[in-house]
Design an enzyme around this catalytic site. Structure first.
Site, short mmCIF file in Angstrom:
data_model
loop_
_atom_site.label_atom_id
_atom_site.label_comp_id
_atom_site.label_asym_id
_atom_site.label_seq_id
_atom_site.Cartn_x
_atom_site.Cartn_y
_atom_site.Cartn_z
N HIS A 150 -11.81 61.38 58.13
CA HIS A 150 -10.76 62.36 58.40
C HIS A 150 -10.18 62.80 57.07
O HIS A 150 -10.27 62.09 56.06
CB HIS A 150 -9.67 61.74 59.27
CG HIS A 150 -10.09 61.47 60.68
ND1 HIS A 150 -9.18 61.25 61.69
CD2 HIS A 150 -11.32 61.40 61.25
CE1 HIS A 150 -9.82 61.04 62.82
NE2 HIS A 150 -11.13 61.13 62.58
N GLU A 162 -7.23 62.87 55.84
CA GLU A 162 -6.30 61.94 55.22
C GLU A 162 -7.03 60.79 54.53
O GLU A 162 -6.70 60.41 53.41
CB GLU A 162 -5.34 61.34 56.27
CG GLU A 162 -4.48 62.36 56.97
CD GLU A 162 -5.05 62.85 58.30
OE1 GLU A 162 -4.26 63.09 59.22
OE2 GLU A 162 -6.30 62.99 58.40
N CYS A 196 -3.62 60.94 63.30
CA CYS A 196 -4.03 60.11 64.43
C CYS A 196 -3.69 58.64 64.12
O CYS A 196 -3.19 58.32 63.03
CB CYS A 196 -5.53 60.26 64.68
SG CYS A 196 -6.56 59.52 63.37
N CYS A 229 -5.46 57.25 60.91
CA CYS A 229 -4.90 57.79 59.67
C CYS A 229 -3.49 57.28 59.42
O CYS A 229 -3.13 56.95 58.29
CB CYS A 229 -4.95 59.31 59.70
SG CYS A 229 -6.65 59.93 59.66
#
Length: 159
Positions: free
Chosen positions: A58, A60, A88, A91
């Site tokens: 992701h 991040e 999420c 993260c």
């Protein structure tokens, strides 16, 4: 928040939006992230789980890895992470473990966001680190890039 802080947040969120667009050109869900320390970008990333075959890639996490590598430390204290969409669970946990000081995000994520939309994982009392959070920075632009991406994806499936 002062006017200067708001301008700074918008400046770095615009860079996160540029990164999100880079990911979109690769067919990735358009999310971008930037990590800043002492008014310098030390890490950047955009979603890459499809192209890297890595479910943890992701924006991040990619930005955290980039920043940690650059400063040669897995602790990113006194850093701010800017991301176009609410993080999420994975993260949010990564931000806690990295000891990010401040999180700034653009649009909420009603399906999987856990920094206000469905819960606030950053406020769970058993963690030994807390993160200052600012939401809604350039939220219209951040929301639009996501909406446009998924609208185009649905149209392509029908066509």
């Amino acid at each position: 928040m002062t006017e200067l802080e708001a301008q700074t947040d918008e400046h770095y969120m615009r860079r996160a939006l540029e990164l999100a667009k880079q990911g979109e050109t690769l067919g990735e869900v358009p999310v971008g992230a930037v990590i800043v320390k002492d008014d310098q970008i030390i890490g950047e990333g955009f979603n890459q789980p499809i192209s890297s075959c890595d479910p943890t890639a992701h924006a991040e996490v990619v930005a955290l890895r980039d920043a940690a590598s650059r400063i040669e430390n897995y602790r990113l204290t006194d850093c701010t992470l800017y991301v176009t969409i609410e993080p999420c669970t994975m993260c949010a946990g990564s931000l806690i473990h990295a000891r990010i000081k401040r999180l700034v995000f653009g649009a909420t994520e009603p399906k999987s966001g856990v920094v206000g939309s469905n819960d606030n994982a950053l406020l769970l009392p058993h963690f030994n680190h807390s993160i200052e959070t600012v939401s809604g920075v350039l939220s219209d632009e951040c929301s639009a890039i996501m909406s446009n991406f998924f609208t185009a994806r649905r149209a392509a499936r029908k066509g």
